[in-house]
Scaffold this motif. Structure first.
Motif, PDB file in Angstrom:
ATOM      1  N   PRO A 193      23.586 124.213 -88.657  1.00 18.43           N
ATOM      2  CA  PRO A 193      22.933 123.475 -89.885  1.00 18.43           C
ATOM      3  C   PRO A 193      24.560 122.693 -90.154  1.00 18.43           C
ATOM      4  O   PRO A 193      25.771 123.309 -90.472  1.00 18.43           O
ATOM      5  CB  PRO A 193      22.834 124.492 -90.886  1.00 18.43           C
ATOM      6  CG  PRO A 193      21.928 125.389 -89.535  1.00 18.43           C
ATOM      7  CD  PRO A 193      23.071 125.842 -88.357  1.00 18.43           C
ATOM      8  N   MET A 194      24.294 122.071 -90.930  1.00 17.37           N
ATOM      9  CA  MET A 194      25.062 120.926 -91.749  1.00 17.37           C
ATOM     10  C   MET A 194      26.147 122.053 -92.711  1.00 17.37           C
ATOM     11  O   MET A 194      25.131 123.049 -92.813  1.00 17.37           O
ATOM     12  CB  MET A 194      24.952 120.311 -92.725  1.00 17.37           C
ATOM     13  CG  MET A 194      23.753 118.923 -91.745  1.00 17.37           C
ATOM     14  SD  MET A 194      24.971 117.784 -90.862  1.00 17.37           S
ATOM     15  CE  MET A 194      25.022 118.440 -89.125  1.00 17.37           C
ATOM     16  N   PRO A 195      27.175 121.770 -92.651  1.00 14.50           N
ATOM     17  CA  PRO A 195      28.319 122.200 -93.794  1.00 14.50           C
ATOM     18  C   PRO A 195      28.012 122.629 -95.414  1.00 14.50           C
ATOM     19  O   PRO A 195      27.108 121.741 -95.769  1.00 14.50           O
ATOM     20  CB  PRO A 195      29.327 122.516 -93.573  1.00 14.50           C
ATOM     21  CG  PRO A 195      29.466 120.540 -92.957  1.00 14.50           C
ATOM     22  CD  PRO A 195      28.314 120.780 -92.533  1.00 14.50           C
ATOM     23  N   LYS A 196      27.506 124.106 -95.276  1.00 18.54           N
ATOM     24  CA  LYS A 196      27.381 123.640 -97.546  1.00 18.54           C
ATOM     25  C   LYS A 196      28.468 123.539 -97.861  1.00 18.54           C
ATOM     26  O   LYS A 196      29.314 123.247 -97.790  1.00 18.54           O
ATOM     27  CB  LYS A 196      26.838 124.869 -97.536  1.00 18.54           C
ATOM     28  CG  LYS A 196      25.336 125.584 -96.713  1.00 18.54           C
ATOM     29  CD  LYS A 196      25.536 126.628 -97.052  1.00 18.54           C
ATOM     30  CE  LYS A 196      24.091 127.237 -96.626  1.00 18.54           C
ATOM     31  NZ  LYS A 196      23.684 128.542 -97.160  1.00 18.54           N
ATOM     32  N   ALA A 233      33.888 124.274 -94.495  1.00 16.20           N
ATOM     33  CA  ALA A 233      34.113 122.791 -93.662  1.00 16.20           C
ATOM     34  C   ALA A 233      34.102 123.249 -91.904  1.00 16.20           C
ATOM     35  O   ALA A 233      34.208 124.921 -91.901  1.00 16.20           O
ATOM     36  CB  ALA A 233      35.791 123.071 -93.667  1.00 16.20           C
ATOM     37  N   ARG A 234      33.885 122.472 -91.510  1.00 13.24           N
ATOM     38  CA  ARG A 234      34.110 122.783 -89.925  1.00 13.24           C
ATOM     39  C   ARG A 234      34.754 121.552 -89.074  1.00 13.24           C
ATOM     40  O   ARG A 234      34.872 120.901 -89.402  1.00 13.24           O
ATOM     41  CB  ARG A 234      32.047 122.279 -89.388  1.00 13.24           C
ATOM     42  CG  ARG A 234      32.018 122.546 -88.642  1.00 13.24           C
ATOM     43  CD  ARG A 234      30.651 123.031 -88.327  1.00 13.24           C
ATOM     44  NE  ARG A 234      30.239 123.649 -88.766  1.00 13.24           N
ATOM     45  CZ  ARG A 234      28.569 123.300 -89.125  1.00 13.24           C
ATOM     46  NH1 ARG A 234      27.674 122.819 -88.513  1.00 13.24           N
ATOM     47  NH2 ARG A 234      28.291 124.225 -90.334  1.00 13.24           N
ATOM     48  N   LEU A 235      35.784 122.304 -88.239  1.00 16.54           N
ATOM     49  CA  LEU A 235      36.967 122.166 -87.563  1.00 16.54           C
ATOM     50  C   LEU A 235      36.410 121.491 -86.017  1.00 16.54           C
ATOM     51  O   LEU A 235      35.649 122.392 -85.260  1.00 16.54           O
ATOM     52  CB  LEU A 235      38.134 122.858 -87.528  1.00 16.54           C
ATOM     53  CG  LEU A 235      39.076 122.831 -88.233  1.00 16.54           C
ATOM     54  CD1 LEU A 235      37.945 123.644 -90.121  1.00 16.54           C
ATOM     55  CD2 LEU A 235      40.049 123.213 -88.431  1.00 16.54           C
ATOM     56  N   PHE A 236      37.172 120.646 -85.883  1.00  9.37           N
ATOM     57  CA  PHE A 236      35.980 119.906 -84.324  1.00  9.37           C
ATOM     58  C   PHE A 236      37.332 119.529 -83.823  1.00  9.37           C
ATOM     59  O   PHE A 236      38.298 118.763 -85.036  1.00  9.37           O
ATOM     60  CB  PHE A 236      35.558 119.175 -84.094  1.00  9.37           C
ATOM     61  CG  PHE A 236      34.124 119.041 -84.825  1.00  9.37           C
ATOM     62  CD1 PHE A 236      33.528 119.427 -83.972  1.00  9.37           C
ATOM     63  CD2 PHE A 236      33.339 118.820 -86.386  1.00  9.37           C
ATOM     64  CE1 PHE A 236      32.320 120.037 -85.241  1.00  9.37           C
ATOM     65  CE2 PHE A 236      32.322 119.327 -86.750  1.00  9.37           C
ATOM     66  CZ  PHE A 236      31.474 119.533 -85.829  1.00  9.37           C
ATOM     67  N   PHE A 237      38.237 119.433 -82.587  1.00  9.47           N
ATOM     68  CA  PHE A 237      39.619 119.749 -81.935  1.00  9.47           C
ATOM     69  C   PHE A 237      39.705 118.638 -81.160  1.00  9.47           C
ATOM     70  O   PHE A 237      38.837 118.615 -80.200  1.00  9.47           O
ATOM     71  CB  PHE A 237      40.019 120.483 -81.594  1.00  9.47           C
ATOM     72  CG  PHE A 237      40.562 121.765 -82.848  1.00  9.47           C
ATOM     73  CD1 PHE A 237      41.830 121.888 -83.424  1.00  9.47           C
ATOM     74  CD2 PHE A 237      39.598 122.577 -83.064  1.00  9.47           C
ATOM     75  CE1 PHE A 237      41.955 122.840 -84.073  1.00  9.47           C
ATOM     76  CE2 PHE A 237      40.286 123.659 -83.543  1.00  9.47           C
ATOM     77  CZ  PHE A 237      40.688 123.669 -84.604  1.00  9.47           C
ATOM     78  N   ALA A 238      40.251 117.858 -81.144  1.00  8.79           N
ATOM     79  CA  ALA A 238      40.384 116.564 -80.030  1.00  8.79           C
ATOM     80  C   ALA A 238      38.783 115.694 -79.543  1.00  8.79           C
ATOM     81  O   ALA A 238      39.114 115.883 -78.755  1.00  8.79           O
ATOM     82  CB  ALA A 238      41.367 117.461 -78.691  1.00  8.79           C
ATOM     83  N   ALA A 265      39.190 121.151-100.695  1.00  4.69           N
ATOM     84  CA  ALA A 265      40.175 122.120-100.843  1.00  4.69           C
ATOM     85  C   ALA A 265      40.396 122.853 -99.412  1.00  4.69           C
ATOM     86  O   ALA A 265      40.857 123.596 -99.621  1.00  4.69           O
ATOM     87  CB  ALA A 265      39.983 123.028-102.560  1.00  4.69           C
ATOM     88  N   ALA A 266      39.140 123.286 -99.452  1.00  5.23           N
ATOM     89  CA  ALA A 266      38.809 124.559 -98.624  1.00  5.23           C
ATOM     90  C   ALA A 266      38.956 123.686 -97.074  1.00  5.23           C
ATOM     91  O   ALA A 266      39.952 124.788 -95.915  1.00  5.23           O
ATOM     92  CB  ALA A 266      37.346 125.023 -98.014  1.00  5.23           C
ATOM     93  N   ALA A 267      39.146 123.065 -96.925  1.00  6.36           N
ATOM     94  CA  ALA A 267      39.373 121.892 -95.601  1.00  6.36           C
ATOM     95  C   ALA A 267      41.161 121.572 -95.507  1.00  6.36           C
ATOM     96  O   ALA A 267      41.356 121.995 -94.435  1.00  6.36           O
ATOM     97  CB  ALA A 267      38.999 120.453 -95.370  1.00  6.36           C
ATOM     98  N   CYS A 268      41.346 121.713 -96.637  1.00  2.00           N
ATOM     99  CA  CYS A 268      42.965 121.259 -96.411  1.00  2.00           C
ATOM    100  C   CYS A 268      43.859 122.654 -96.450  1.00  2.00           C
ATOM    101  O   CYS A 268      44.647 123.324 -95.466  1.00  2.00           O
ATOM    102  CB  CYS A 268      43.365 120.592 -97.518  1.00  2.00           C
ATOM    103  SG  CYS A 268      42.837 119.389 -97.971  1.00  2.00           S
TER     104      CYS A 268
END
Length: 225
Positions: free
Chosen positions: A96-99, A103-108, A150-153
Motif C-alpha cells: 500500500p502507498m505510504p501514509k 517514507a518508503r526508501l528505494f536504493f539504486a 521531515a520523516a524522510a530527511c
C-alpha cells in the motif's frame, strides 16, 4: 566481499612461500600478491562516491489499500526521465502507498551502474483534496508535507547521506520547513570532534521554478527561527 578476496590472495601467497622454491621466485610471488592486494584496496576506496538522496511524494487515499497512488508532477518527471517508470512500478509492488508522515526508501533505482541518487524516498501526502480544517485550525495539506518530508530527511540523515534534494511537494515553503527540522540536531554543547555530520539540503526543481525556490528559502529561514 572485497575483504574476503584480499584474504584469499594473501593466504595463497603465503602458502606458495612455504613450498621449497628458489628464493627469487618466492619474492616475486609475494610481491605480486601484495601489489594485487593494494590495487584491490585502492579500487574499494574509490568505489564509494558521495551519497545523495532524493525525496519525492505521492498522493493516495489512506483508507484504500488498493489505491495505486499518483506521483506529483516533479516525482512523475523523475520517474519517467531517470528511471524509465521503474520507481512507480516498484513503489506499487512494495505494498500500500505510504501514509502521511511515512517514507518508503528505494536504493539504486536508477538504471546507471553508479546512480546519481543512491537512495530515493517516496513520502505520502494523503489525498490531493486536503486543505484547511476549520475545526483543527490547521492546513492539513501543509502539515502532511512537513511531517512526511521531515520523516524522510531524518531517515536519510541516519544513513549518513551527504546531500538531500527534496521536491517542493506542491508547497516549497512547508517542504523546506519539514526538511530542515527533520535533520536538525542540538549539538552546541558537543565536543566539535564528536558532532554528528548533518547533510546539506537543496530543492529538487527546474531552473525556471523561481517561485518554488523563493518559497524554499523562506521555509528554511522559518525553520531556523
Amino acid at each position: 566481499m572485497m575483504l574476503g578476496v584480499v584474504r584469499r590472495l594473501v593466504s595463497q601467497a603465503f602458502r606458495q612461500c612455504l613450498r621449497p622454491r628458489p628464493q627469487a621466485i618466492q619474492r616475486r610471488s609475494v610481491s605480486q600478491a601484495v601489489n594485487q592486494m593494494l590495487q584491490l584496496q585502492q579500487m574499494d576506496m574509490c568505489a564509494d562516491p558521495p551519497s545523495r538522496g532524493l525525496v519525492v511524494s505521492v498522493f493516495a487515499d489512506e483508507t484504500d489499500r488498493n489505491d495505486a497512488g499518483v506521483l506529483t508532477a516533479t516525482g512523475w518527471r523523475y520517474n519517467v526521465q531517470k528511471t524509465a517508470g521503474r520507481l512507480l512500478e516498484v513503489l506499487r509492488m512494495s505494498g500500500p502507498m505510504p501514509k502521511r508522515g511515512e517514507a518508503r526508501l528505494f536504493f539504486a533505482i536508477e538504471p546507471e551502474r553508479i546512480p546519481y541518487y543512491s537512495v530515493v524516498a517516496v513520502v505520502g501526502l494523503g489525498k490531493e483534496c486536503l486543505g484547511y480544517n476549520p475545526y483543527e485550525v490547521l492546513d492539513e495539506q501543509k502539515e502532511a508535507i512537513r511531517r512526511s518530508v521531515a520523516a524522510a530527511c531524518r531517515i536519510l540523515a541516519e544513513l549518513d547521506t551527504d546531500r538531500i534534494e527534496v521536491e517542493n511537494c506542491g508547497h516549497a515553503e512547508s517542504t523546506a520547513e519539514g526538511a530542515a527540522l527533520g535533520i536538525w540536531l542540538y549539538q552546541e554543547l558537543r565536543n566539535p570532534k564528536n558532532r554528528i555530520p548533518v547533510p546539506s539540503l537543496d530543492l529538487y526543481a527546474r531552473k525556471d521554478e523561481v517561485c518554488g525556490l523563493e518559497g524554499w528559502r523562506i521555509g528554511l529561514q522559518m525553520a531556523a527561527t
